[in-house]
Design a protein around this motif. Structure first.
Motif, PDB file in Angstrom:
ATOM      1  N   SER A 143       0.829  -1.195   0.000  1.00  0.00           N
ATOM      2  CA  SER A 143       0.000   0.000   0.000  1.00  0.00           C
ATOM      3  C   SER A 143       0.868   1.251   0.000  1.00  0.00           C
ATOM      4  N   ALA A 144       0.199   2.388  -0.002  1.00  0.00           N
ATOM      5  CA  ALA A 144       0.907   3.668  -0.022  1.00  0.00           C
ATOM      6  C   ALA A 144       1.647   3.886   1.290  1.00  0.00           C
ATOM      7  N   ILE A 145       2.794   4.506   1.186  1.00  0.00           N
ATOM      8  CA  ILE A 145       3.592   4.887   2.354  1.00  0.00           C
ATOM      9  C   ILE A 145       3.646   6.402   2.370  1.00  0.00           C
ATOM     10  N   GLU A 146       3.191   7.008   3.458  1.00  0.00           N
ATOM     11  CA  GLU A 146       3.187   8.457   3.552  1.00  0.00           C
ATOM     12  C   GLU A 146       4.379   8.916   4.376  1.00  0.00           C
ATOM     13  N   LEU A 147       5.208   9.757   3.783  1.00  0.00           N
ATOM     14  CA  LEU A 147       6.400  10.282   4.434  1.00  0.00           C
ATOM     15  C   LEU A 147       6.497  11.780   4.220  1.00  0.00           C
ATOM     16  N   PRO A 148       7.038  12.508   5.185  1.00  0.00           N
ATOM     17  CA  PRO A 148       7.332  13.916   4.910  1.00  0.00           C
ATOM     18  C   PRO A 148       8.397  13.981   3.814  1.00  0.00           C
ATOM     19  N   GLU A 149       8.322  15.010   2.967  1.00  0.00           N
ATOM     20  CA  GLU A 149       9.263  15.113   1.849  1.00  0.00           C
ATOM     21  C   GLU A 149      10.709  15.093   2.327  1.00  0.00           C
ATOM     22  N   SER A 150      10.986  15.662   3.480  1.00  0.00           N
ATOM     23  CA  SER A 150      12.361  15.715   3.986  1.00  0.00           C
ATOM     24  C   SER A 150      12.933  14.331   4.279  1.00  0.00           C
ATOM     25  N   GLU A 151      12.068  13.337   4.451  1.00  0.00           N
ATOM     26  CA  GLU A 151      12.519  11.972   4.752  1.00  0.00           C
ATOM     27  C   GLU A 151      12.538  11.070   3.521  1.00  0.00           C
ATOM     28  N   MET A 152      12.187  11.601   2.359  1.00  0.00           N
ATOM     29  CA  MET A 152      12.136  10.788   1.157  1.00  0.00           C
ATOM     30  C   MET A 152      13.538  10.522   0.626  1.00  0.00           C
ATOM     31  N   PRO A 153      13.809   9.284   0.240  1.00  0.00           N
ATOM     32  CA  PRO A 153      15.113   8.972  -0.342  1.00  0.00           C
ATOM     33  C   PRO A 153      15.291   9.551  -1.740  1.00  0.00           C
ATOM     34  N   ASP A 154      14.211   9.979  -2.376  1.00  0.00           N
ATOM     35  CA  ASP A 154      14.270  10.485  -3.744  1.00  0.00           C
ATOM     36  C   ASP A 154      14.017  11.989  -3.811  1.00  0.00           C
ATOM     37  N   GLU A 198      15.891  14.361  -4.723  1.00  0.00           N
ATOM     38  CA  GLU A 198      16.382  14.949  -5.973  1.00  0.00           C
ATOM     39  C   GLU A 198      15.398  14.719  -7.119  1.00  0.00           C
ATOM     40  N   LEU A 199      14.752  13.557  -7.139  1.00  0.00           N
ATOM     41  CA  LEU A 199      13.768  13.269  -8.173  1.00  0.00           C
ATOM     42  C   LEU A 199      12.555  14.185  -8.005  1.00  0.00           C
ATOM     43  N   VAL A 200      12.137  14.378  -6.777  1.00  0.00           N
ATOM     44  CA  VAL A 200      11.023  15.284  -6.492  1.00  0.00           C
ATOM     45  C   VAL A 200      11.387  16.703  -6.924  1.00  0.00           C
ATOM     46  N   GLN A 201      12.597  17.130  -6.641  1.00  0.00           N
ATOM     47  CA  GLN A 201      13.029  18.473  -7.041  1.00  0.00           C
ATOM     48  C   GLN A 201      13.049  18.611  -8.562  1.00  0.00           C
ATOM     49  N   ALA A 202      13.452  17.582  -9.263  1.00  0.00           N
ATOM     50  CA  ALA A 202      13.442  17.621 -10.730  1.00  0.00           C
ATOM     51  C   ALA A 202      12.010  17.774 -11.251  1.00  0.00           C
ATOM     52  N   ALA A 203      11.059  17.088 -10.610  1.00  0.00           N
ATOM     53  CA  ALA A 203       9.655  17.222 -11.009  1.00  0.00           C
ATOM     54  C   ALA A 203       9.139  18.625 -10.707  1.00  0.00           C
ATOM     55  N   ARG A 204       9.544  19.188  -9.566  1.00  0.00           N
ATOM     56  CA  ARG A 204       9.140  20.566  -9.225  1.00  0.00           C
ATOM     57  C   ARG A 204       9.687  21.556 -10.275  1.00  0.00           C
ATOM     58  N   ALA A 205      10.934  21.370 -10.674  1.00  0.00           N
ATOM     59  CA  ALA A 205      11.533  22.253 -11.681  1.00  0.00           C
ATOM     60  C   ALA A 205      10.795  22.112 -13.012  1.00  0.00           C
ATOM     61  N   ALA A 206      10.406  20.900 -13.368  1.00  0.00           N
ATOM     62  CA  ALA A 206       9.655  20.684 -14.606  1.00  0.00           C
ATOM     63  C   ALA A 206       8.316  21.401 -14.552  1.00  0.00           C
ATOM     64  N   ALA A 207       7.641  21.357 -13.398  1.00  0.00           N
ATOM     65  CA  ALA A 207       6.341  22.014 -13.252  1.00  0.00           C
ATOM     66  C   ALA A 207       6.439  23.512 -13.507  1.00  0.00           C
ATOM     67  N   GLU A 208       7.586  24.086 -13.222  1.00  0.00           N
ATOM     68  CA  GLU A 208       7.780  25.523 -13.460  1.00  0.00           C
ATOM     69  C   GLU A 208       7.747  25.867 -14.945  1.00  0.00           C
ATOM     70  N   GLN A 209       7.925  24.868 -15.800  1.00  0.00           N
ATOM     71  CA  GLN A 209       7.894  25.078 -17.245  1.00  0.00           C
ATOM     72  C   GLN A 209       6.524  24.772 -17.856  1.00  0.00           C
ATOM     73  N   SER A 210       5.559  24.456 -17.017  1.00  0.00           N
ATOM     74  CA  SER A 210       4.226  24.089 -17.487  1.00  0.00           C
ATOM     75  C   SER A 210       3.612  25.145 -18.392  1.00  0.00           C
ATOM     76  N   SER A 229      19.892   8.020 -14.900  1.00  0.00           N
ATOM     77  CA  SER A 229      19.405   9.148 -15.693  1.00  0.00           C
ATOM     78  C   SER A 229      17.996   9.548 -15.266  1.00  0.00           C
ATOM     79  N   VAL A 230      17.695  10.829 -15.425  1.00  0.00           N
ATOM     80  CA  VAL A 230      16.389  11.377 -15.083  1.00  0.00           C
ATOM     81  C   VAL A 230      15.851  12.115 -16.296  1.00  0.00           C
ATOM     82  N   VAL A 231      14.607  11.838 -16.638  1.00  0.00           N
ATOM     83  CA  VAL A 231      13.931  12.502 -17.747  1.00  0.00           C
ATOM     84  C   VAL A 231      12.700  13.186 -17.168  1.00  0.00           C
TER      85      VAL A 231
END
Length: 144
Positions: free
Chosen positions: A2-13, A15-27, A46-48
């Protein structure tokens, strides 16, 4: 699983979340003002990224996840999808729409993976395996 809910500061990814946030800025979302970003991480590190692209003819809009998958495929990536981060403008985490779940599944099945999907909100991240978001998925193996 099932889903695991974690605060963003505790996420192992983070950098991936930050890449998605940066992409959203180009929406390009002049109609809904609902900017979404997606980031795909592959086994080779690699990250796309992709962002949503709206159109005055609403049915022609493209979701961030679909744009990221198309970009990865255009670059020759066919497997090893490990994780996906999806970021939207809401306080609560957002999940990929049904179409995007299917598009992500196609890429995952090509590489034989079950990537984790990080559904990101303002302060919370839900980590959900793609197979939980899209149970009994139809994919390349279904055509056998």
């Amino acid at each position: 699983m099932s889903a695991i809910e974690l605060p963003e500061s505790e996420m192992p990814d983070a950098e991936l979340v930050q890449a998605a946030r940066a992409a959203a800025e180009q929406s390009y979302s002049p109609y809904s003002r609902f900017a979404v970003g997606a980031a795909l991480r592959f086994a080779d590190g690699s990250v796309v990224t992709g962002t949503n692209i709206e159109n005055a003819s609403y049915g022609l809009a493209l979701c961030a996840e679909t744009v990221a998958v198309a970009k990865a495929m255009a670059e020759g990536v066919r497997g090893g999808l490990e994780a996906v981060a999806v970021v939207g403008p809401t306080a609560d985490p957002i999940t990929p729409c049904g179409r995007c779940r299917q598009v992500l599944n196609e890429l995952a099945q090509l590489g034989g993976t079950d990537p984790v999907v990080l559904c990101v909100g303002a302060e919370e991240v839900r980590s959900i395996p793609l197979s939980v978001l899209l149970p009994h998925a139809f994919g390349p193996a279904s055509l056998g």
